[in-house]
Design a protein around this motif. Structure first.
Motif, mmCIF file in Angstrom:
data_model
loop_
_atom_site.group_PDB
_atom_site.id
_atom_site.type_symbol
_atom_site.label_atom_id
_atom_site.label_comp_id
_atom_site.label_asym_id
_atom_site.label_seq_id
_atom_site.Cartn_x
_atom_site.Cartn_y
_atom_site.Cartn_z
ATOM 1 N N VAL A 26 -6.451 4.318 6.721
ATOM 2 C CA VAL A 26 -6.583 3.236 5.740
ATOM 3 C C VAL A 26 -5.679 2.052 6.080
ATOM 4 O O VAL A 26 -6.132 0.904 6.026
ATOM 5 C CB VAL A 26 -6.310 3.772 4.321
ATOM 6 N N PRO A 27 -4.388 2.245 6.440
ATOM 7 C CA PRO A 27 -3.591 1.080 6.856
ATOM 8 C C PRO A 27 -4.169 0.330 8.049
ATOM 9 O O PRO A 27 -4.111 -0.906 8.100
ATOM 10 C CB PRO A 27 -2.230 1.703 7.205
ATOM 11 N N ILE A 28 -4.748 1.052 9.016
ATOM 12 C CA ILE A 28 -5.377 0.359 10.145
ATOM 13 C C ILE A 28 -6.554 -0.475 9.668
ATOM 14 O O ILE A 28 -6.748 -1.623 10.105
ATOM 15 C CB ILE A 28 -5.834 1.385 11.205
ATOM 16 N N THR A 29 -7.352 0.061 8.754
ATOM 17 C CA THR A 29 -8.487 -0.687 8.214
ATOM 18 C C THR A 29 -8.012 -1.899 7.432
ATOM 19 O O THR A 29 -8.634 -2.973 7.495
ATOM 20 C CB THR A 29 -9.330 0.234 7.316
ATOM 21 N N ILE A 30 -6.928 -1.764 6.683
ATOM 22 C CA ILE A 30 -6.353 -2.909 5.977
ATOM 23 C C ILE A 30 -5.964 -4.002 6.966
ATOM 24 O O ILE A 30 -6.231 -5.195 6.736
ATOM 25 C CB ILE A 30 -5.133 -2.463 5.143
ATOM 26 N N LEU A 33 -0.152 15.531 0.329
ATOM 27 C CA LEU A 33 -1.561 15.319 0.655
ATOM 28 C C LEU A 33 -2.143 14.093 -0.026
ATOM 29 O O LEU A 33 -3.176 13.580 0.410
ATOM 30 C CB LEU A 33 -2.380 16.555 0.272
ATOM 31 N N ASN A 34 -1.504 13.606 -1.081
ATOM 32 C CA ASN A 34 -2.035 12.433 -1.770
ATOM 33 C C ASN A 34 -1.946 11.168 -0.917
ATOM 34 O O ASN A 34 -2.585 10.165 -1.232
ATOM 35 C CB ASN A 34 -1.294 12.221 -3.091
ATOM 36 N N TYR A 35 -1.173 11.224 0.166
ATOM 37 C CA TYR A 35 -1.118 10.076 1.078
ATOM 38 C C TYR A 35 -2.427 9.915 1.855
ATOM 39 O O TYR A 35 -2.641 8.864 2.465
ATOM 40 C CB TYR A 35 0.040 10.227 2.059
ATOM 41 N N TYR A 90 0.832 -1.206 0.000
ATOM 42 C CA TYR A 90 0.000 0.000 0.000
ATOM 43 C C TYR A 90 0.865 1.254 0.000
ATOM 44 O O TYR A 90 0.607 2.198 -0.759
ATOM 45 C CB TYR A 90 -0.922 -0.015 1.219
ATOM 46 N N MET A 91 1.889 1.291 0.835
ATOM 47 C CA MET A 91 2.735 2.470 0.915
ATOM 48 C C MET A 91 3.559 2.660 -0.351
ATOM 49 O O MET A 91 3.794 3.797 -0.780
ATOM 50 C CB MET A 91 3.653 2.378 2.138
ATOM 51 N N VAL A 92 4.006 1.566 -0.963
ATOM 52 C CA VAL A 92 4.753 1.686 -2.224
ATOM 53 C C VAL A 92 3.851 2.267 -3.312
ATOM 54 O O VAL A 92 4.232 3.201 -4.038
ATOM 55 C CB VAL A 92 5.319 0.317 -2.648
ATOM 56 N N LEU A 139 -5.337 -4.800 -2.301
ATOM 57 C CA LEU A 139 -5.582 -3.651 -1.439
ATOM 58 C C LEU A 139 -6.936 -3.018 -1.657
ATOM 59 O O LEU A 139 -7.249 -2.002 -1.048
ATOM 60 C CB LEU A 139 -4.494 -2.594 -1.671
ATOM 61 N N SER A 140 -7.751 -3.574 -2.541
ATOM 62 C CA SER A 140 -9.020 -2.932 -2.858
ATOM 63 C C SER A 140 -9.980 -3.037 -1.677
ATOM 64 O O SER A 140 -10.088 -4.075 -1.024
ATOM 65 C CB SER A 140 -9.647 -3.576 -4.094
#
Length: 360
Positions: A328-332, A245-247, A208-210, A301-302
């Motif tokens: 979003v990472p926590i939800t993942i 901000l796109n993060y 996700y971060m990449v 990741l969808s």
């Protein structure tokens, strides 16, 4: 006959299944509310811890490779040094871009105030009664105050990052020990869920971060090109702001599109050029966010768009700016752990994308 009467009595005394399910659902709901309240009250503890877990998940492959060639303590020092360099570069970039834009707006206050007054007069001329209220309570001075407040908070987050760094420093050496403790647990099913969930969560968060970084770079370059082509001042700074901000999905791109468009209205003095820039920025965000990113990230990741938006608002409400970043990472992570157990797998499939074939 006695056995039949005993069976009827037992069946009659047994509580209905729906009552048990309702009680279980109510218990889960109460526990969830209590946990959310605790995370809100103790946000200064839980927020840096969650961000530290995210960083540990991203740094762990590097730590493993270094441990294979270096002593464990030296590998940890090198990993933390890499983390500090990344922190310093990213923080300097953020402060440079936002600071330049804030100073430019403050130095050009008169033009923004004039544009605001023209808007208020236009609204009054079209019978909008609230224009006078806006003129009394909302002006450029209040906007500048908000900008200064945000800048001040950015400058006072050093303690937060120090706590995050301490968590990472203490948590990285504990990963191997944590894995050994899980393997020696008496409950193999729980151990399997923890091991597989942690491993797959780490892989998904790294991916996700990449992907997020790649899309942020593309977005920043395209926003810079659009601002430079239209003659908007501070084109490099707007590109950096769009990159940062796109993060934050949804909210970040919206802010990165709105702010340059407002500045363009004041700078160009006519709405056609500002509208052209606004349309160009929205096209960039749409193409990158809705066309390129889903094809790069794939189904792993969808998530449901509703869930993504809810996660951003929910974690922002709990933890503020950092909650918006790591929501979003926590939800993942939550969906990944739900996918590891048969009783909660339906929730992961319902709110997530297509099931991952590699997932057990």
């Amino acid at each position: 006959m006695t056995n039949m009467r005993l069976k009827e009595t037992t069946d009659h005394d047994r509580p209905p299944m729906s009552t048990d399910r309702f009680a279980g659902a109510a218990t889960i709901l109460i526990a969830a509310v209590a946990v959310c309240a605790a995370m809100t009250v103790a946000s200064s503890v839980f927020a840096p811890m969650a961000l530290a877990f995210l960083i540990i998940a991203m740094l762990w492959p590097l730590q493993c490779r270094l441990q294979a060639a270096l002593p464990r303590s030296l590998a940890l020092i090198v990993t933390l040094a890499v983390l500090l360099v990344v922190f310093a570069l990213f923080g300097s970039l953020v402060l440079w871009a936002f600071g330049r834009v804030a100073r430019w707006i403050i130095n050009d206050t008169a033009r923004f105030q004039a544009a605001y007054d023209q808007l208020a007069l236009w609204l009054e001329g079209h019978g909008v009664a609230v224009a006078a209220i806006w003129a009394d309570h909302f002006n450029v001075g209040s906007v500048i105050g908000i900008i200064q407040t945000v800048t001040g908070r950015l400058n006072t987050t050093m303690s937060f990052w120090v706590v995050v760094f301490v968590y990472v420093f203490l948590g990285l050496p504990e990963v191997n020990d944590f894995a050994r403790k899980i393997k020696t647990m008496g409950n193999p099913d729980v151990g399997r869920v923890l091991m597989d969930g942690s491993r797959i969560t780490g892989e998904k968060i790294r991916r996700y971060m990449v992907v997020r970084t790649q899309m942020s770079v593309i977005t920043g370059l395209l926003v810079y090109a659009a601002a430079w082509a239209t003659g908007l001042p501070l084109a490099k700074e707007w590109g950096v702001i769009a990159f940062v901000l796109n993060y934050i999905p949804f909210l970040g791109p919206m802010i990165a599109t709105l702010f340059p468009s407002v500045v363009a209205i004041v700078e160009f003095q006519h709405w056609q050029s500002a509208a052209m820039l606004f349309v160009a920025l929205n096209i960039i965000q749409f193409v990158v966010g809705s066309y390129i990113e889903p094809r790069v990230s794939g189904n792993v990741l969808s998530m449901s768009p509703f869930l993504v938006l809810f996660a951003i608002f929910f974690w922002t409400y709990l933890w503020g700016l950092f909650g918006a970043f790591i929501g979003v990472p926590i939800t993942i992570a939550i969906l990944t752990f739900c996918d590891q157990h048969e009783r909660t797998r339906w929730l992961a499939h319902l709110l997530g994308g297509a099931p991952d074939e590699a997932t057990p």
